[in-house]
Each structure stands twice: as C-alpha cells, then as structure tokens.
Design an enzyme around this catalytic site. Structure first.
Site, PDB file in Angstrom:
ATOM      1  N   ILE A  49       0.762  -1.173  -0.038  1.00  0.00           N
ATOM      2  CA  ILE A  49       0.146  -0.111  -0.079  1.00  0.00           C
ATOM      3  C   ILE A  49       0.901   1.372   0.153  1.00  0.00           C
ATOM      4  O   ILE A  49       1.879   1.305   0.966  1.00  0.00           O
ATOM      5  CB  ILE A  49      -0.910  -0.138   1.303  1.00  0.00           C
ATOM      6  N   CYS A  50       0.650   2.240  -0.868  1.00  0.00           N
ATOM      7  CA  CYS A  50       1.398   3.485  -1.116  1.00  0.00           C
ATOM      8  C   CYS A  50       2.825   2.931  -1.320  1.00  0.00           C
ATOM      9  O   CYS A  50       3.175   2.245  -2.303  1.00  0.00           O
ATOM     10  CB  CYS A  50       0.980   4.296   0.033  1.00  0.00           C
ATOM     11  N   THR A  51       3.608   3.751  -0.280  1.00  0.00           N
ATOM     12  CA  THR A  51       5.145   3.678  -0.456  1.00  0.00           C
ATOM     13  C   THR A  51       5.578   2.206  -0.005  1.00  0.00           C
ATOM     14  O   THR A  51       7.030   2.135   0.215  1.00  0.00           O
ATOM     15  CB  THR A  51       5.992   4.887   0.175  1.00  0.00           C
TER      16      THR A  51
END
Length: 325
Positions: free
Chosen positions: A113-115
């Site tokens: 998720i995300c970075t």
C-alpha cells in the site's frame, strides 16, 4: 485466485506505519463473510521484530507477532511507513526486514500500500513487473528502482502474485480488488457497503495529481458516464458521449481523461466487464445473452475481454463464483 476456507493475511508493519493503512486491511478483509456469516480471512499484524512499533501519529502500537506469521500466510501486505528506511534512502532492505521477507513461502500473494512498494522493489520482487506507488514518490522510486515498470497514473496494479497500490486510500481499492478476485463481486460489494465506500472507483491517481491551471475548471463528464451506464447494452460512440455534454469529441476526450484518469473507451470496457461479472455471479443467463446485455455483442468478444481482465473464461468464472445450480 478463488480461495476456500479461512485465509491468513499477514500485515507486515514497520516503524512509522500509518494507522489508516493498517486499519484498512483489518477493516476490509475482516469484514468479508461467506453467505452463512463465516469469516473468510484471518488478519494478523506482525513486524520484523515483535514489540512496540511507532506510528506516524502520536501513539505506538504493540505488535506481539513476529516474522513467523509471514511464513504461514497466504497473503502478505506491506503498508507504507513515514519513517524513511533503507528501502527509500539506499534502495536496499535492512537486515531485519530482509529476514522477515525471506520467510514468505513460494506462491504467497504479496501486496503493498502506497510507498510500501519500495519494500517490494528493494526485495527484487518488482523487477520487470508493472507497479505503482504514490505519485509524489514516483520520481524517487524510478531513480532507486529503474528495473521496475512504474505506472504512477493508476490506483493499483495486479501482476497475479504481486500487487501494488498508490496512496493510502487506494489501499481500499486494492483490498476490495483482492477480495473480489478471491470470492466474487457479491462479497466485495458487501464489504464495501459495510465500510460505506464505493466498490470500484473510476480511473486512476492521475486525476489527483495537481496540474497548472491553463483554463477555468472543466465541466464534469458525469452526465455522459451516467447515461452510458444505463445503456451499456447499446452501441456507444465517442460522438454520442460528447454530444451529451455539448462539446467536441476532442474536448470531451481530454476532459474525460483529466477527470477520470483513463480514456472513455477504457472506462467503458471496464464497466461492461464489471457488469458481466455481476451477471455471471448472480444469474443463470446464457453467456451469449450476457454478452448482449453488457454491450460486447458476442460470446467471443465477452470471453476475450473477461480473460484480459481476470484471466479466465466466462464459464470458468461462473463455476468459481456461482457454482453449480
């Protein structure tokens, strides 16, 4: 990836974890139930080393489970962390994190998720694969991991056993996508209703990236999209849609991509595939009838588009998510 029985989802967190991203996984997978009310997933938070984990808020979380959980998991999800580590500063894994990831069994589904995608890239899991991350980190990601086919415009990517999502809210889209692939649209839609989120968002994160203002804000294309959804079974052309918004085809196409993040044709195909999946799961309509209902025209066309989207034929999809009747 149809899953029978309870499926262990390990959420591998690090210092600086964002509570929202951790909560998303527990809320969505934890809400998924079979028709008889049985939980479909067992969600467990773990860390490379058990103990107190700092969040990016003003509190810590106690994580008693260590890396042994990932060795038993069917799915491992890595959220972002707002404390830069070696994956974001040097393009490599730290010792503890590398040891934890080495415990993952072959065939395990891995998502970020995300970075959190920096972690998967540092582990070499994304080399040669399509992936995404938050648009603000895209340039830095490319510098550190040039062998990854980064697509910063989408909400999530699915490479089968490796999945990535953009910003934290895109983690919702990714989790629902995995639940949908595991157990069908009915279960995923029920989870979305319980959480009061849309079961599927149009477009990608391109629509959220700030751009210089060159003209007044463009009118919405929502009227054309709403009309298209009511007429999926009919031939729909770009001129038809543009006429509904009283603009030229060129202007409509530009506004549509700016607002939704994909072309009108891509969006329309996705809507037709999603409608076909719903009908395959919830009705006994013949494949040919479903193809006509959603606007693909023929069973051959439906089969081609469904296979491109989910990797199986309409009959195989129906057997998996509707079963024998």
């Amino acid at each position: 990836m149809a899953i029978d029985g309870s499926h262990l989802v390990a959420v591998l967190v690090r210092h600086g974890v964002m509570p929202l991203e951790l909560g998303i996984v527990h809320q969505l997978f934890g809400s998924a139930q079979s028709p008889d009310g049985r939980p479909l997933y067992d969600v467990v938070t773990c860390a490379p080393e058990p103990g107190d984990i700092r969040t990016d808020a003003d509190f810590t979380i106690r994580v008693p489970q260590g890396a042994d959980v990932v060795a038993r998991a069917g799915t491992v999800i890595v959220p972002a962390a707002h404390v830069p580590d070696e994956t974001e500063t040097e393009g490599r894994l730290g010792t503890a994190l590398a040891a934890a990831l080495s415990r993952i069994r072959p065939g395990t589904r891995i998502a970020s998720i995300c970075t959190g995608s920096f972690v998967l890239a540092a582990a070499g899991l994304l080399d040669g694969r399509r992936a995404t991350t938050h648009w603000r980190s895209a340039g830095h990601f490319r510098e550190l991991y040039p062998r990854v086919r980064l697509d910063p415009d989408v909400l999530y990517t699915d490479e089968g056993d490796i999945l990535t999502s953009a910003g934290e809210a895109a983690g919702i889209d990714l989790c629902l996508h995995m639940i949908r692939n595991d157990h069908g649209a009915a279960v995923a839609n029920d989870v979305a209703r319980r959480t009061i989120v849309p079961p599927y968002r149009d477009g990608g994160q391109a629509q959220y990236i700030p751009r210089p203002v060159a003209e007044p804000a463009s009118p919405s294309t929502s009227t054309a999209r709403a009309w298209a959804l009511r007429h999926l079974g009919e031939p729909i052309s770009l001129p038809d849609l543009a006429a509904l918004e009283s603009v030229s085809v060129r202007t409509f196409t530009r506004r549509f991509r700016e607002e939704v993040g994909v072309s009108p044709a891509q969006w329309l195909t996705r809507q037709r595939v999603d409608r076909a999946r719903q009908l395959l799961e919830t009705t006994d309509l013949p494949i040919e009838k479903i193809a006509a209902e959603v606007g693909f025209g023929t069973a051959v066309s439906l089969r081609q588009h469904l296979h491109a989207a989910v990797g199986v034929s309409p009959r195989a999809y129906r057997r998996t998510f509707r079963g024998p009747r």
